[in-house]
Enzyme design. Structure first.
Site, PDB file in Angstrom:
ATOM      1  N   ASP A 148       0.869  -1.191   0.000  1.00 25.83           N
ATOM      2  CA  ASP A 148       0.000   0.000   0.000  1.00 25.83           C
ATOM      3  C   ASP A 148       0.897   1.229   0.000  1.00 25.83           C
ATOM      4  O   ASP A 148       2.041   1.169   0.465  1.00 25.83           O
ATOM      5  CB  ASP A 148      -0.901  -0.011   1.254  1.00 25.83           C
ATOM      6  CG  ASP A 148      -1.990   1.052   1.205  1.00 25.83           C
ATOM      7  OD1 ASP A 148      -2.305   1.564   0.115  1.00 25.83           O
ATOM      8  OD2 ASP A 148      -2.546   1.365   2.283  1.00 25.83           O
ATOM      9  N   HIS A 164      -4.797   4.611   0.252  1.00 27.57           N
ATOM     10  CA  HIS A 164      -5.949   3.787  -0.160  1.00 27.57           C
ATOM     11  C   HIS A 164      -5.652   2.908  -1.371  1.00 27.57           C
ATOM     12  O   HIS A 164      -6.528   2.703  -2.206  1.00 27.57           O
ATOM     13  CB  HIS A 164      -7.164   4.673  -0.489  1.00 27.57           C
ATOM     14  CG  HIS A 164      -7.556   5.619   0.601  1.00 27.57           C
ATOM     15  ND1 HIS A 164      -8.041   5.189   1.809  1.00 27.57           N
ATOM     16  CD2 HIS A 164      -7.528   6.973   0.661  1.00 27.57           C
ATOM     17  CE1 HIS A 164      -8.308   6.233   2.575  1.00 27.57           C
ATOM     18  NE2 HIS A 164      -8.007   7.332   1.904  1.00 27.57           N
ATOM     19  N   HIS A 165      -4.441   2.352  -1.442  1.00 26.87           N
ATOM     20  CA  HIS A 165      -4.107   1.550  -2.615  1.00 26.87           C
ATOM     21  C   HIS A 165      -3.690   0.117  -2.266  1.00 26.87           C
ATOM     22  O   HIS A 165      -2.703  -0.385  -2.822  1.00 26.87           O
ATOM     23  CB  HIS A 165      -2.958   2.215  -3.400  1.00 26.87           C
ATOM     24  CG  HIS A 165      -3.225   3.623  -3.794  1.00 26.87           C
ATOM     25  ND1 HIS A 165      -2.223   4.554  -3.998  1.00 26.87           N
ATOM     26  CD2 HIS A 165      -4.394   4.269  -4.020  1.00 26.87           C
ATOM     27  CE1 HIS A 165      -2.771   5.712  -4.336  1.00 26.87           C
ATOM     28  NE2 HIS A 165      -4.078   5.572  -4.341  1.00 26.87           N
ATOM     29  N   PRO A 166      -4.396  -0.589  -1.385  1.00 23.61           N
ATOM     30  CA  PRO A 166      -3.953  -1.959  -1.104  1.00 23.61           C
ATOM     31  C   PRO A 166      -3.956  -2.807  -2.371  1.00 23.61           C
ATOM     32  O   PRO A 166      -4.859  -2.706  -3.203  1.00 23.61           O
ATOM     33  CB  PRO A 166      -4.975  -2.486  -0.084  1.00 23.61           C
ATOM     34  CG  PRO A 166      -6.116  -1.546  -0.122  1.00 23.61           C
ATOM     35  CD  PRO A 166      -5.596  -0.235  -0.613  1.00 23.61           C
TER      36      PRO A 166
END
Ligand code: FAD
Length: 511
Positions: free
Chosen positions: A293, A449-451
């Protein structure tokens, strides 16, 4: 209700909307699309300015990490869309393809089609970009990519001027392949409103296809295994348990939910499954591992000399990608990212001035080397997952983050921002030593917010999916969402997720 489909797509988020739309173009293929959430009804979703206010509403899965030792033991909120459109109904709308070099590990993992050049037709097919013509841009796809001009805040103009004066390349936008540099953000906005992937790909015309069935309010509990074949899924709808069967299944439930569905189905690391009380049916040690992330420090906040006009876009109007050791270097994938927010933006527990009286420069690391994992805490869909991203665990991530904060300050204190900057409020000019910077970063770092990466693609035996995105060991199941990403690209990942889905949907095995 139909109980059998040729193809069952699980999750109507960014990837699932693309897959269901593309596969149902073939009217002879019966496509089922299962979504745990409902159709969007909240008018705030469409308003780009309200994106930060949507978190925690009833269409947010509202996940939380476990306390993170390297971020002052903080628990991080992880919003994810539980709604038709998925996380693209909550996201900040920034559209960034990534740097071409970001995809070299993808190519290494899965071959040419996952290189930047290989993905380019997928990017182009998805895009409706109208700012200018270029052979590498799509102009007639379903997804509007809007490059703002007149609406861009004067504060953001000054921040871009500061970068330019420091020698950072000035870009027209971030999607030409030249990611290093500064420009206003391209946004998935149409006529001033958010365009989710469901808005773009599941239009009323698409939904009217007789061969496409959308089942909302259906949450997948687990897959049904019959030897090496998966015959369907067990879903829960209004408290009732049902079976939906299909010849092929495409998991598009996202980087958190897809590995959880697999593990609840008995596909995962035997020890992990045992601890969660799940019988292991297929030993797949990498499911839920390789979690990556991006973090951003919220933030390097400046009190303004005069009122900051409210954003006319989505607050965070410009990303700046650069090399921390040389801001003038234009080649190669950047190691840090900055972002200018036309508002005070501070992590929980940090005091920031009121709205309208401050602006913020966010900063973060584009290629973190820390790797986390997601595991189920129990066998059922209501067992809260254990999300452990291992944030800032590596010295690489901590030292590059420090360099990012120094660069944010260099931009924020630049003369080009003199007209707007009164004084630095966070971390505050007294914070100078590396130890002090580290302490601040630990308190300020928050998810971008980029898992991604929890069902990584690869040619090796441990990879969760093969280069065709087929679940290893199962002929009729595919994973097509953010979880297959082997290594996170530099920027926000939604554009890459869409390109993965477009690329996969065009493969012969998808049809
Ligand atoms: C607050 C926020 C801001 C962001 N900002 C940006 C940005 O500006 N730019 C960018 O590029 N990216 C951004 N992202 C990230 C981007 O939105 C995601 O990476 C992308 O949407 C992931 O797509 P996906 O298809 O993998 O998953 P999702 O879009 O999350 O789709 C998964 C879908 O599966 C459904 N689902 C899950 N489990 C089940 C189940 N058991 N049964 C049935 N259905 C299920 C979900 O409800 C959801 O609809 C942001 C994300 C958030 C949350």
């Amino acid at each position: 209700m139909k109980r059998h489909f040729d193809v069952l797509v699980i999750g109507a988020g960014s990837a699932g909307s693309v897959i269901a739309s593309r596969l149902s173009e073939d009217l002879s293929c019966q496509v089922g699309l299962i979504e745990a959430g409902t159709m969007p009804v909240d008018p705030d979703i469409a308003d780009p300015l309200k994106w930060t206010m949507l978190q925690g509403r009833d269409y947010d899965w509202a996940y939380r990490t476990v306390p993170q030792p390297f971020t002052a033991n903080r628990v991080h909120e992880w919003p994810r869309g539980k709604i038709v459109g998925g996380s693209s109904c909550l996201h900040a709308m920034a559209y960034v393809r990534g740097h071409p070099d970001d995809f070299e590990p993808w190519e290494h993992a899965g071959g040419d089609r996952w290189s930047y050049q290989g993905l380019l037709p997928g990017f182009i097919r998805s895009e409706a970009f109208a700012a200018f013509d270029a052979p590498t841009r799509g102009s007639s796809g379903p997804l509007d990519v809007y490059l703002p001009d007149a609406e861009v805040s004067p504060v953001v103009r000054a921040y871009i001027a500061a970068g330019t004066a420091m020698g950072v390349p000035t870009l027209t936008d971030h999607n030409s392949g030249e990611l290093v540099g500064t420009s206003p953000n391209s946004l998935n906005i149409r006529d001033g409103k958010r365009l989710s992937l469901a808005d773009a790909y599941l239009s009323p015309q698409v939904m009217a296809r007789p061969n496409l069935t959308l089942l909302t309010g259906h949450e997948v509990e687990h897959l049904v295994l019959d030897g090496h074949k998966i015959t369907g899924v067990i879903v829960v709808c209004e408290g009732e348990t049902r079976t939906v069967s299909a010849d092929r299944i495409v998991l598009c439930a996202g980087a958190v939910s897809t590995p959880l569905i697999l593990m609840r189905s008995g596909i995962g690391h035997p020890d992990t499954l045992k601890q969660a009380g799940i019988r292991c049916l297929a030993d797949r040690t990498q499911v839920g591992r390789n979690l990556q992330d991006h973090l951003l420090a919220l933030g390097n906040v400046y009190a303004a000399k005069k009122p900051v006009p409210p954003s006319r876009l989505q607050h965070s109007e410009s990303l700046m990608y650069l090399h921390s050791d040389d801001p003038t270097r234009s080649t190669g994938s950047p190691d840090i990212a900055l972002a200018c927010v036309v508002a005070p933006s501070a992590a929980e527990g940090l005091d920031a001035p009121p709205y309208g009286s401050a602006f913020t420069i966010l900063c973060g690391v584009t290629h973190p080397t820390s790797r986390g994992r997601i595991t189920p805490s129990g066998p059922g869909r209501n067992d809260v997952p254990v999300i452990d991203p291992h944030y800032l665990e590596t010295e690489h991530d901590r030292s590059v983050f420090r360099a990012a904060l120094k660069m944010a300050r260099a931009v924020g204190h630049h003369a080009a921002l003199d007209e707007w900057r009164d004084a630095e409020v966070l971390p505050g000019t007294s914070v100078q030593s590396d130890d002090e910077l580290d302490t601040f970063i630990a308190r300020a770092a928050s998810t971008h917010h980029h898992p991604a990466g929890t069902c990584r693609m690869g040619r090796d035996a441990d990879a969760v999916v093969d280069p065709d995105l087929r679940l290893n060991g199962f002929d009729n199941v595919f994973v097509v969402d953010a979880s297959v990403i082997p290594t996170i690209p530099s920027g926000p990942i939604n554009a890459a997720v869409v390109a993965i889905a477009e690329t996969w949907a065009a493969l012969p095995i998808a049809r």
